[in-house]
Design an enzyme around this catalytic site. Structure first.
Site: not given
Ligand SMILES: *Cc1c(COP(=O)(O)O)cnc(C)c1O
Length: 388
Positions: A186
């Site tokens: 991210k």
């Molecule tokens: C990555 C992601 C999540 C989940 O994030 P985590 O921190 O891995 O739980 C939720 N929604 C979207 C749109 C994502 O891309």
């Protein structure tokens, strides 16, 4: 000739993060404590919000936020089909059911008219989870209006949108709760982790209690208050969703770099857009110039082209040139669980289906060198230009 593999995504970790982690490891306090508190305070200050609550994933944050809004068995929560399964699975954790709507053809964010349609037609909807796809914010003014009109809560899935703004205001300040992800790929990362922001004191209090077993004081407080250190009270069957100080140590420095990392990703997106403008690709753009787009993802869509290169073939050809890519997302209406459990059909989600069939996410991460960016550009151009 060997060419180095260019991944689709790579975290930007510097000496600052490494030194902070080492400091934490030497400190004797590894779990939620002073570094997490510092990360929360600095995050809240950056976003301009009363509460920032660290958790060990965005999935946990979405779950906790819906729980705090009182979502329970039999309730319905609206989101889009064009998202990661985490957005919808948390609704099931609470025994509630997601209602999936199609997306806008340009942004892949929730289609406002279709959202209005389901709010009008379907009984029992208690919340909306808009997803800021790729880092472009949703039309939050319209979503907020609809939420007011139908008395439903809003929890933003902002896993992609940090830092980002809507109408000049930072994402994280609009709704009952906004949830950010610090997963490894991210926009900023703590390895695994996330943050909930809110201005609602009661919601913040509930989330803080439920992220750690339903205990009414967190561990750090327990050792720093007037009550005896061993004493605590369990007020609900809570969860184990707290962030470690090891992870927060990374986050403290990622937060400070967030804008610089975003600027580089935006610059790469602009260079790509210029280089690809004559190719049979639909290119991503920031639909509101005044808004900050986080550029978490750079997603192109393959149009009809003379060599008849499909999306799948395009990905294979990139891989042959040692370039990683990905697809965001395989819509939930195609995933066996969601499709079968809710009887979903592609024909009910024509826009999401069309985007999915043509979409490719190209490498866009802050540490990409100009040489790497140019290699991606050459590779993409060669795929469409080669006459063999
Ligand atoms: C990555 C992601 C999540 C989940 O994030 P985590 O921190 O891995 O739980 C939720 N929604 C979207 C749109 C994502 O891309």
């Amino acid at each position: 000739m060997e060419t180095e593999f260019i991944p689709f995504s790579l975290p930007s970790i510097g000496e600052e993060e490494i030194n902070e982690v080492v400091d934490t490891l030497r400190s004797g306090w590894l779990t939620t404590g002073p570094k997490t508190r510092q990360f929360e305070e600095e995050f809240a200050q950056y976003v301009g919000v009363k509460h920032a609550i660290a958790i060990n994933s965005a999935t946990a944050g979405l779950h906790l936020s819906l729980e705090a809004l009182g979502i329970s068995e039999g309730d319905k929560v609206v989101t889009t089909t064009y998202t990661f399964t985490a957005t919808a699975e948390v609704v099931r954790y609470l025994g509630a059911d997601p209602v999936f709507v199609d997306v806008d053809p340009i942004t892949a964010n929730i289609d406002i008219e279709k959202l209005a349609g389901v709010l009008e037609k379907i009984e029992g909807i208690k919340a909306i989870i808009p997803v800021h796809f790729a880092g472009q914010s949703c039309e939050l003014d319209k979503i907020t209006q609809l939420a007011k009109k139908y008395s439903v809560g809003v929890v933003e899935d902002s896993a992609h949108a940090f830092p980002a703004t809507y109408n000049g205001k930072k994402i994280g300040t609009f709704s009952e709760a906004t949830v950010f992800s610090f997963y490894a790929n991210k926009t900023i990362t703590t390895g695994e982790g996330g943050m909930i922001t809110t201005d609602n004191d009661a919601l913040a209090e509930r989330v803080r209690v439920m992220r750690l077993h339903g205990i009414n004081r967190d561990v750090f407080n327990r050792y720093h208050s007037r009550k005896p250190a061993w004493y605590y009270e369990v007020v609900a069957p809570g969860f184990k969703y707290n962030l470690t100080d090891i992870a927060a140590s990374i986050g403290i420095h990622q937060l400070r770099k967030a804008e610089a990392l975003r600027n580089r990703r935006e610059q790469i997106a602009q260079v790509y857009n210029e280089a690809f403008k004559d190719l049979p690709l639909e290119l991503p753009r920031n639909v509101r110039e005044t808004d900050v787009h986080s550029w978490h993802l750079y997603v192109v869509r393959i149009k009809a082209n003379p060599r008849d290169i499909s999306r799948d073939r395009f990905i294979e050809l990139l891989a042959e040139k040692n370039i990683g890519s990905s697809v965001h997302f395989i819509p939930l209406h195609l995933q066996p669980y969601w499709r079968d459990h809710y009887g979903l059909n592609s024909s009910d989600f024509p826009v999401a289906q069309g985007i999915y069939e043509s979409a490719v996410s190209l490498p866009n991460f802050a540490d990409m060198t100009d040489v790497q960016v140019n290699r991606v550009i050459s590779a993409v151009r060669e795929i469409f230009e080669s006459c063999s």
